[in-house]
Scaffold this motif. Structure first.
Motif, PDB file in Angstrom:
ATOM      1  N   GLU A   1       2.592   1.665  -3.330  1.00 29.89           N
ATOM      2  CA  GLU A   1       1.635   2.100  -4.352  1.00 29.89           C
ATOM      3  C   GLU A   1       1.325   3.590  -4.215  1.00 29.89           C
ATOM      4  O   GLU A   1       1.209   4.303  -5.210  1.00 29.89           O
TER       5      GLU A   1
ATOM      6  N   LYS B   1       2.164   6.375  -7.100  1.00 24.62           N
ATOM      7  CA  LYS B   1       1.149   7.264  -7.671  1.00 24.62           C
ATOM      8  C   LYS B   1       1.653   8.706  -7.660  1.00 24.62           C
ATOM      9  O   LYS B   1       1.506   9.445  -8.626  1.00 24.62           O
TER      10      LYS B   1
ATOM     11  N   LYS C   1       0.814  -1.213   0.000  1.00 25.83           N
ATOM     12  CA  LYS C   1       0.000   0.000   0.000  1.00 25.83           C
ATOM     13  C   LYS C   1       0.850   1.266   0.000  1.00 25.83           C
ATOM     14  O   LYS C   1       0.579   2.207  -0.734  1.00 25.83           O
TER      15      LYS C   1
END
Lengths: 69, 538
Positions: free
Chosen positions: B524, B528, B521
């Motif tokens: 990620e 982004k 998480k």
């Protein structure tokens, strides 16, 4: 791999340390976290269009020779 | 090879994994060769290891199959359904490359985990990735470009006379030089393989031999010619087994199987006859249609040219003339009236038929509304295809028809063909415009074999069950199995399973719990942000 120390502001260090802890093992240290980010930023973007129009033609020709086209 | 093992962390006592890819390798040939005593090493691999059929992917074609081997994913996740990808909002298509695979391959994952990897001639690895080790890219590598990582490896490969592919097509009268060139290529590859094996210690080494596929396409009717090529692979495997120690797990596998090819289905001609594909009414296209119906098609002209040695030599090498002829005289997708076309066939020549619906919002001149209209058309097409009979034999030709949503999963499913037809054995598709207006023609004499769904798998080494036949092994199972052996967490988006049954029940590989990568998480979230940052910078 040989490493060299760099300095970052204390508040940033504390913020990252908090994130490392919150990641529940995804990152093991502030150093790992910072290295990950820097590596991803300096990494070359993979070119999406890797063949020139001439190379595309040549590859199509090769596939035709192999009987696929 | 040194008996000490190659892992960068010797304490873990991990094996070395060597994978030999036998492109198009099939048991029909191996069983015959073993029975006749011509393939002693394959026989040994059967007796001393676990082996069985290896299920490929739909469609069983080099590019999607090797992409699934590398990622452990179904084509719906990696997005490679063919040698080509349709350009966005266009009817044009371009060849695929390694950059089109959106996820990390198993050798990159191992490399990231500090394992030393050596990847030789695997299709879909151009452009070569930067890894902890070597990559020499395989099929679909353009000439004259950097195909090896690290760059200085390419210099060494020049001195080994390394080549990626033969440039020659089989024309029916060049058997001698065609076979000689394939032999030469195999020798060069073998030399490079053993040079690299001796040079360094690898945690993972993969080397693909393509000759078995090329020979099987050309000479399926002549099993002795094919067996000769398999015999050479058998000799390489023999040399390999002599060099490697007990710590090596050897995997021999193929991307798909092979079988006889007899008849061609001209799918676009069939779609045109159904009124679903239409041509523009320009004079030039009308002339091309006239020529097409008089059998003036690329395949027919090529067949005629191939019959004359001098003409063949002239035309085969003159790509410019061929392209010029193709654009001016032969029917092509540029003659299709897309505004009046509901469905079209695209893709490579192969044992499966791929039909796309000309959908609104998906293609620039889409005619079919997504939803009910599209579903009705698919149903109509499916029913008609099941009724399709070979005009010569009268037999029905469709074995199975698949809907993409049923066989694929992942973010690229929408790019998959809408109707996927598996013909009965012996039939293949010409998805472009050939056949002179006929729906069925005989296959050219220069191609007698084509792909089948089931390839080969042999696993040999310490802790591997001896003389066992494995059932239900798939090409997508290899990546997670290799990561499991190498004690590396498996990404959760891999579709394959760990083939634990290959190993002795009491072995560590069978007993060790399978570990999966945790959901990243935080990574990620960072990615982004970086993506946005890079986007702004460009």
């Amino acid at each position: 791999m040989k490493k060299i120390p760099i300095n970052i502001p204390r508040d940033l260090y504390e913020e990252i340390k908090f994130r490392v802890k919150a990641s529940e093992g995804e990152f093991r240290s502030v150093e790992e976290y910072v290295t990950f980010i820097l590596r991803e930023i300096v990494k070359e973007k993979e070119p999406r269009r890797v063949y020139t129009p001439e190379e595309e033609k040549a590859i199509k020709e090769r596939l035709r020779n192999l009987g696929y086209l | 090879m040194d008996s000490s093992h190659a892992s960068s962390d010797p304490k873990e006592n991990l094996p070395n994994i060597f994978i030999i890819g036998v492109d198009g390798g099939t048991f029909e040939i191996i069983d015959q060769g073993v029975k006749e005593g011509k393939l002693p090493t394959f026989k040994k691999l059967m007796e001393k290891g676990t082996y069985g059929k290896l299920e490929s992917v739909i469609q069983p074609l080099t590019a999607p199959a090797w992409a699934s081997f590398l990622t452990g994913q179904n084509p719906g996740k990696h997005g490679i359904f063919d040698f080509y990808i349709q350009r966005k909002e266009s009817y044009e298509r371009r060849p695929v490359n390694a950059g089109d695979i959106p996820t990390k391959t198993f050798y990159e994952i191992l490399s990231d985990n500090k394992r030393k990897v050596c990847i030789i001639n695997v299709p879909m690895t151009y452009p070569p990735k930067k890894v902890n080790g070597y990559v020499i890219s395989g099929m679909l590598t353009p000439k004259g470009r950097r195909y090896a990582f690290p760059p200085n490896l390419q210099k060494k490969l020049y001195s080994l006379d390394y080549e990626i592919e033969i440039g020659e097509a089989y024309s029916g009268h060049n058997k001698e030089s065609f076979v000689r060139n394939i032999e030469k290529l195999l020798k060069q590859r073998k030399k490079t393989l053993f040079y690299l094996i001796d040079k360094e210690e690898w945690d993972l080494l993969v080397c693909v031999f393509r000759g078995t596929d090329i020979i099987s396409h050309a000479f399926w009717g002549n099993k002795d010619a094919i067996l000769k090529e398999y015999k050479k692979i058998d000799e390489i495997l023999k040399d390999l087994l002599q060099r490697i120690d007990e710590n090596v797990i050897l995997i021999v596998m193929s991307d798909h199987g092979f079988g006889q090819e007899k008849r061609v289905v001209h799918l676009n001609t069939w779609l045109a006859q159904q009124g679903l594909l239409n041509f523009i009414s320009a004079t030039k296209t009308s002339l091309k249609k006239l020529l097409f119906h008089h059998n003036f098609t690329p395949d027919r002209i090529w067949e005629l040219v191939s019959k004359t040695r001098t003409l063949y030599k002239l035309v085969a090498k003159d790509l410019g003339t061929r392209n010029l002829m193709a654009s001016h005289f032969f029917l092509s997708y540029s003659d299709v009236d897309w505004k009046k076309t509901l469905a079209y066939a695209f893709g490579s020549v192969g044992s499966w038929g791929l039909i796309y619906i000309n959908k609104e919002g998906k293609t620039p001149q889409g005619t079919v509304k997504p939803g009910e209209e599209c579903e009705n058309l698919k149903l109509k097409l499916t029913n008609k295809l099941f009724q399709l009979r070979d005009t010569e034999t009268g037999e029905k030709v469709v074995d199975k028809i698949y809907q993409k949503e049923r066989i694929y999963s992942g973010k690229f499913v929408e790019n998959a063909p809408d109707i996927i037809v598996k013909w009965k054995d012996g039939y293949i598709t010409y998805p472009f415009f050939a056949g002179g207006g006929k729906i069925f023609t005989d296959s050219p004499q220069t191609r007698t074999g084509n792909h089948r769904m089931y390839g080969i798998l042999f696993v040999h080494g310490s802790n591997v069950v001896e003389n066992k036949i494995i059932k239900e092994a798939r090409i997508i199972d290899l990546a997670p199995t290799i990561l499991h052996i190498m004690k590396t967490p498996i990404p959760r988006d891999m579709d394959g399973r760990v083939l634990k049954e290959v190993f002795e029940k009491n072995s560590e590989y069978a007993k060790r719990k399978i570990t999966y990568e945790e959901a990243n998480k935080e990574k990620e979230r960072i990615m982004k942000k970086i993506k946005r940052l890079k986007y702004r910078a460009h």
